[in-house]
Design an enzyme around this catalytic site. Structure first.
Site, PDB file in Angstrom:
ATOM      1  N   SER A  30      -9.381  16.607 -15.449  1.00 34.06           N
ATOM      2  CA  SER A  30      -8.186  16.761 -16.289  1.00 34.06           C
ATOM      3  C   SER A  30      -6.971  17.183 -15.471  1.00 34.06           C
ATOM      4  CB  SER A  30      -8.433  17.816 -17.371  1.00 34.06           C
ATOM      5  OG  SER A  30      -9.465  17.422 -18.237  1.00 34.06           O
ATOM      6  N   HIS A  61      -6.603  12.110 -18.843  1.00 39.56           N
ATOM      7  CA  HIS A  61      -7.549  11.154 -18.263  1.00 39.56           C
ATOM      8  C   HIS A  61      -6.995   9.742 -18.439  1.00 39.56           C
ATOM      9  CE1 HIS A  61     -10.963  14.027 -17.713  1.00 39.56           C
ATOM     10  NE2 HIS A  61     -10.247  14.687 -18.604  1.00 39.56           N
ATOM     11  N   HIS A  83     -16.744  12.085 -21.500  1.00 40.34           N
ATOM     12  CA  HIS A  83     -17.519  13.302 -21.656  1.00 40.34           C
ATOM     13  C   HIS A  83     -18.619  13.175 -22.717  1.00 40.34           C
ATOM     14  CE1 HIS A  83     -13.404  14.268 -20.378  1.00 40.34           C
ATOM     15  NE2 HIS A  83     -13.916  15.282 -19.707  1.00 40.34           N
ATOM     16  N   TYR A  85     -19.184  15.402 -24.918  1.00 38.86           N
ATOM     17  CA  TYR A  85     -18.661  15.889 -26.202  1.00 38.86           C
ATOM     18  C   TYR A  85     -17.911  14.821 -26.984  1.00 38.86           C
ATOM     19  CZ  TYR A  85     -14.037  16.593 -23.988  1.00 38.86           C
ATOM     20  OH  TYR A  85     -12.840  16.411 -23.332  1.00 38.86           O
ATOM     21  N   GLU A  86     -17.539  13.726 -26.322  1.00 32.39           N
ATOM     22  CA  GLU A  86     -16.855  12.647 -27.025  1.00 32.39           C
ATOM     23  C   GLU A  86     -17.828  11.749 -27.792  1.00 32.39           C
ATOM     24  OE1 GLU A  86     -13.198  11.010 -24.868  1.00 32.39           O
ATOM     25  OE2 GLU A  86     -14.420  11.773 -23.213  1.00 32.39           O
ATOM     26  N   ALA A 113     -11.294  20.504 -14.064  1.00 38.58           N
ATOM     27  CA  ALA A 113     -10.477  21.649 -14.469  1.00 38.58           C
ATOM     28  C   ALA A 113     -11.343  22.481 -15.401  1.00 38.58           C
ATOM     29  CB  ALA A 113      -9.212  21.171 -15.175  1.00 38.58           C
ATOM     30  N   MET A 211     -16.848  21.463 -19.142  1.00 34.93           N
ATOM     31  CA  MET A 211     -17.520  20.520 -20.035  1.00 34.93           C
ATOM     32  C   MET A 211     -17.873  19.204 -19.351  1.00 34.93           C
ATOM     33  SD  MET A 211     -15.131  21.147 -23.409  1.00 34.93           S
ATOM     34  CE  MET A 211     -14.744  22.834 -23.937  1.00 34.93           C
ATOM     35  N   SER A 212     -18.089  19.245 -18.026  1.00 35.70           N
ATOM     36  CA  SER A 212     -18.395  18.006 -17.294  1.00 35.70           C
ATOM     37  C   SER A 212     -19.186  18.342 -16.035  1.00 35.70           C
ATOM     38  CB  SER A 212     -17.082  17.297 -16.920  1.00 35.70           C
ATOM     39  OG  SER A 212     -16.339  18.078 -16.002  1.00 35.70           O
ATOM     40  N   ASN A 235      -7.695  28.504 -16.389  1.00 32.48           N
ATOM     41  CA  ASN A 235      -7.526  29.587 -17.365  1.00 32.48           C
ATOM     42  C   ASN A 235      -8.655  30.593 -17.190  1.00 32.48           C
ATOM     43  OD1 ASN A 235      -8.946  27.078 -18.796  1.00 32.48           O
ATOM     44  ND2 ASN A 235      -9.786  28.952 -19.697  1.00 32.48           N
ATOM     45  N   HIS A 247      -6.077  23.289 -24.606  1.00 36.03           N
ATOM     46  CA  HIS A 247      -6.189  22.247 -23.591  1.00 36.03           C
ATOM     47  C   HIS A 247      -4.844  22.011 -22.915  1.00 36.03           C
ATOM     48  CE1 HIS A 247      -8.188  19.034 -21.479  1.00 36.03           C
ATOM     49  NE2 HIS A 247      -7.264  18.159 -21.848  1.00 36.03           N
TER      50      HIS A 247
END
Length: 272
Positions: A30, A61, A83, A85-86, A113, A211-212, A235, A247
């Site tokens: 990201s 992306h 991802h 989660y998608e 990220a 998340m990746s 963060n 995000h």
């Protein structure tokens, strides 16, 4: 497990569009995709044009495969990833790794990220991934194994190549970059972690959470690739600071760190 036919069909499509034979693959997370803009003699291929590739809807992306030259090395760069989660299967998420391997890469640089769990880290820092924790409970290698792609029981005692990590630390020192080292935890998303979950992750030994990355690196090791993992800490994880997560913050901080990130990765590529 990925079908050999599907991998070769995607590989053949890409080879028809470029004369380059890549030796290094890079996954750009990201807000970090600008590195791909520095490739010379670049061929840009939208994911949606490549057989069996998917497309991310996540902000930051670009959904482009870029093949070109960087510091004399031939690179294939994923400008963005998709991802779990998608709603994609882990076969779909990791399919590009198989295709890059078929194209000829021997080394994979994975970037992301993510949030800092270690309270001694700060937003904008880069972190060298030394190991990871799979917190999702699924694995991209579950299912019938194809010995053409890799062994049934791959060794993961050193997912992130030690020689590449040592080289990266020397480069960071030369460039005056603060390069943290730590363990990356994979969280499914799309919700961020709760403060209680972050405390659990810290107790388990995690230094950063995202998340990746873990599915891709698992398949890369299965395929026999050398892997280097770099996180941009965008963060502090939930509960560390008294503020909500967004995000947009991830994209903004990644953008602020991109100049040193690009300088660092470019030198890593040159020395591989």
């Amino acid at each position: 497990m990925h079908a050999i036919h599907d991998i070769y069909q995607a590989e053949e499509y890409i080879r028809e569009l470029t004369k380059h034979k890549p030796e290094i693959g890079i996954i750009l997370g990201s807000g970090l995709g600008d590195l791909a803009d520095d490739l010379e003699e670049a061929v840009i291929i939208p994911y949606e044009d490549i057989p069996y590739f998917s497309k991310s809807d996540a902000q930051g992306h670009a959904n482009q495969l870029v093949i070109g030259k960087l510091k004399g090395k031939t690179i294939v760069a994923m400008k963005g990833r998709y991802h779990y989660y998608e709603g994609y299967t882990l076969d779909e998420v990791t399919f590009p790794i198989r295709v890059m391997k078929a194209l000829g890469i021997e080394t994979l640089i994975v970037t992301n990220a993510c949030g800092a769990v270690n309270t001694s880290f700060s937003p904008g820092d880069l972190m060298l991934i030394t190991d990871h924790i799979n917190l999702v409970g699924v694995n991209p290698l579950i299912g019938k194994n194809n010995e053409e792609l890799g062994p049934r029981f791959p060794d993961v005692s050193q997912v992130y190549n030690k020689e590449l990590r040592n080289m990266s630390k020397e480069i960071a020192k030369e460039q005056g970059i603060t390069l943290r080292e730590g363990v990356y935890g994979w969280w499914s998303g799309p919700v961020y972690e709760t403060p209680a979950e972050i405390r659990m992750i810290r107790t388990l030994g995690g230094d950063a959470i995202g998340m990746s990355t873990v599915p891709e690196t698992t398949v890369a090791v299965h395929a026999g690739l050398k892997v280097l993992g770099i996180s941009c800490l965008t963060n502090m994880a939930c509960g560390i600071l008294d503020q909500p997560l967004s995000h947009q913050e991830v994209i903004e901080v990644a953008g602020q760190a991109k100049s040193k990130f690009i300088r660092f990765i470019t030198e890593v590529v040159q020395k591989i």
